[in-house]
Design an enzyme around this catalytic site. Structure first.
Site, PDB file in Angstrom:
ATOM      1  N   TRP A  45       0.812  -1.214   0.000  1.00 46.29           N
ATOM      2  CA  TRP A  45       0.000   0.000   0.000  1.00 46.29           C
ATOM      3  C   TRP A  45       0.851   1.272   0.000  1.00 46.29           C
ATOM      4  CZ3 TRP A  45      -4.929   1.527  -0.590  1.00 46.29           C
ATOM      5  CH2 TRP A  45      -5.265   2.820  -0.167  1.00 46.29           C
ATOM      6  N   ASN A  47      -0.087   5.727   0.138  1.00 50.30           N
ATOM      7  CA  ASN A  47      -0.974   6.882  -0.047  1.00 50.30           C
ATOM      8  C   ASN A  47      -0.185   8.180   0.085  1.00 50.30           C
ATOM      9  OD1 ASN A  47      -1.695   5.715   2.839  1.00 50.30           O
ATOM     10  ND2 ASN A  47      -2.366   7.834   3.001  1.00 50.30           N
ATOM     11  N   ASP A  48      -0.602   9.143   0.856  1.00 50.29           N
ATOM     12  CA  ASP A  48      -0.117  10.523   0.793  1.00 50.29           C
ATOM     13  C   ASP A  48       1.383  10.679   0.532  1.00 50.29           C
ATOM     14  OD1 ASP A  48      -2.646  10.675   1.807  1.00 50.29           O
ATOM     15  OD2 ASP A  48      -2.093  11.658   3.666  1.00 50.29           O
ATOM     16  N   TRP A  72      -4.803  -0.289   3.403  1.00 43.93           N
ATOM     17  CA  TRP A  72      -4.376   0.798   4.290  1.00 43.93           C
ATOM     18  C   TRP A  72      -4.196   0.272   5.709  1.00 43.93           C
ATOM     19  CZ3 TRP A  72      -6.068   3.123   8.729  1.00 43.93           C
ATOM     20  CH2 TRP A  72      -5.548   4.384   9.030  1.00 43.93           C
ATOM     21  N   SER A 111       0.963  11.451   8.229  1.00 44.27           N
ATOM     22  CA  SER A 111       1.572  12.363   7.266  1.00 44.27           C
ATOM     23  C   SER A 111       2.342  13.513   7.912  1.00 44.27           C
ATOM     24  CB  SER A 111       0.503  12.923   6.328  1.00 44.27           C
ATOM     25  OG  SER A 111       0.032  11.909   5.471  1.00 44.27           O
ATOM     26  N   ASP A 175      -0.811  15.977  10.215  1.00 44.99           N
ATOM     27  CA  ASP A 175      -0.332  16.355   8.886  1.00 44.99           C
ATOM     28  C   ASP A 175       0.404  17.699   8.874  1.00 44.99           C
ATOM     29  OD1 ASP A 175      -1.882  14.118   8.320  1.00 44.99           O
ATOM     30  OD2 ASP A 175      -3.567  15.290   7.579  1.00 44.99           O
TER      31      ASP A 175
END
Length: 484
Positions: A45, A47-48, A72, A111, A175
């Site tokens: 996986w 992502n960001d 995820w 993140s 984040d």
């Protein structure tokens, strides 16, 4: 970070199931749906994009990564480096959850961002290399720092959170995006804060720091959600006129002013990318002044890649500029010029009248293309491109412009698009399972994922209801960024 559409990713994970992973040979990064010039993890996986920072000739790309599966979870920071934003070299994992086992993690690494501490404000530098400092969310354990004194090869954790978990009734603070604000001579952090018992609307908190390790909140902006970014752009490339852009994960942004502590919006929220698959974009820090570009990478969320060892891909790196239009200032997005490093065979058409039923691109085949086109709609009702012709029913609508209603559609997403001087300009990046379309100089962009019939590689330009004039069309077949 946490997302409300994880069910899409669970579906994607169940469609992928190859055990193990091919070694570096002719099949490396060559699975049927593997992007050939967009970044993907070797397996599992992604992502960001996180920690986008440039140092000594290398672009660092960190990213949310589950090293244990294609769904995820178990969030770590994956890491790769490149000298041209195209050819990436994988590095070992950079940030791990603070405690736990692969079955149950406390404080997963969510993140964040990274900067070069050029003046050693943190006091963390040891040796001759400038310290790269990454600031991230250890979920449920506050905002944390890891740092590198060897150009990003290894990372050391700072022992305590630089912003502890807040005591205001929410655990939803995450984040952090950090940058140096030269006029104020201080560090700035924009941090997403979720709603709590006192603060009924989520938004972005702005913090200041002298040393990256102690932070003080200065202001708060309502109405923004996760993965914030804040940066300055020149208006129409004029260094004497600049504005600040505050951007959120969903692509919404405000244009306004910023004094180092407070952002004042001067526009309504505007959408940066209007496609089906674009989220959590972040821009690079520490790009040299001689370059001066604001380079952004987003996550093409929700893509599905059948029978693949990886899950999800990044959007192609783009340069952001701020342009003035009749309706006001808008951020424009255009692919970085480094894409020329993988240009292959070129096809050119100029000043060509096209009638319905003809296909001027019958000689062009490929699953990775960069298409530049300037079209005069003429008498046609619509025109556009069918990518991977023969996959039409499985890949959604093609790139289509409705000339009568002045609307552009990409993979089922439709937006308004007015001609400029009677012409439509389109730039299309087509990879094995994605399309990114940039219209009229990047004023409009739409990023989308699709599932073609992977053996079909034909390309068609069509028009309906009348003739169109192709003023210019250049098509480049793209070489794989992963094959030697």
């Amino acid at each position: 970070m946490r997302h409300s559409f994880l069910f899409l990713f669970a579906v994607a994970a169940t469609l992928s199931g190859i055990p193990g992973f091919a070694q570096k040979n002719v099949s490396y990064y060559n699975e049927p749906y593997r992007p050939q010039f967009h970044f993907t993890a070797e397996k599992n996986w992604l992502n960001d994009p996180n920690g986008l920072v440039y140092y000594k000739g290398e672009y660092h790309l960190f990213y949310q990564h589950n090293p244990y599966g294609k769904g995820w979870g178990n969030m770590h920071w994956g890491h790769a480096v490149s000298n041209d934003l195209l050819h990436w070299k994988h590095r070992p994992l950079a940030i791990y959850p603070l405690e736990g086992t692969p079955d149950h993690y406390k404080c997963p690494a969510f993140s964040g961002s990274a900067v070069v501490d050029r003046n050693n404000t943190s006091g963390l530098q040891k040796g001759n290399e400038k310290t790269i400092v990454a600031i991230y969310t250890a979920m449920h354990c506050g905002q944390r720092v890891v740092y590198s004194n060897d150009a990003g090869k290894t990372w050391q954790p700072y022992p305590t959170p630089v912003i502890p978990v807040m005591k205001n009734g929410t655990m939803d603070e995450r984040d952090p995006k950090v940058f140096w604000h030269e006029p104020a001579k201080k560090w700035v952090m924009v941090l997403y804060i979720g709603p709590d018992k006192d603060q009924q609307e989520r938004g972005i908190a702005i913090y200041n720091s002298a040393n990256l390790l102690q932070w003080e909140q200065k202001s708060f902006i309502k109405g923004m959600y996760e993965c914030p970014d804040l940066f300055e752009l020149a208006v129409d490339d004029n260094p004497a006129e600049k504005k600040w852009v505050l951007h959120g994960a969903d692509g919404g942004y405000f244009i306004g002013s910023f004094d180092g502590s407070t952002f004042i919006p001067e526009t309504e929220k505007i959408k940066m990318d209007l496609g089906n698959n674009f989220y959590a974009a972040q821009s690079y820090s520490d790009i040299p002044a001689a370059d001066g570009r604001r380079i952004q990478i987003g996550w093409m969320n929700g893509g599905i890649y059948p029978d693949a060892p990886f899950n999800q891909q990044m959007a192609f790196p783009c340069v952001l500029t701020l342009k003035r239009f009749p309706e006001g200032l808008r951020v424009c997005r255009n692919p970085v010029t480094e894409i020329k490093n993988i240009y292959g065979e070129k096809f050119v058409i100029t000043n060509k009248m096209v009638q319905p039923g003809s296909n001027i691109l019958s000689a062009v085949k490929g699953d990775a293309l960069d298409i530049h086109a300037v079209i005069e709609p003429g008498t046609a009702g619509s025109f556009g491109f069918v990518i991977r012709k023969g996959s039409y029913e499985t890949s959604g609508t093609p790139v289509r412009y409705d000339a009568r209603n002045k609307k552009l559609s990409v993979l089922g997403k439709t937006v308004d698009l007015e001609p400029v001087n009677g012409k439509i300009e389109l730039r299309i990046l087509a990879d094995r399972a994605s399309l990114e379309v940039f219209a009229n100089g990047g004023k409009i962009s739409l990023s989308g994922c699709f599932i073609p019939v992977y053996t079909f590689n034909d390309l068609e330009f069509f028009c309906e209801g009348g003739n169109v004039k192709v003023e210019s069309m250049e098509i480049y077949k793209l070489k794989s960024a992963w094959q030697k």
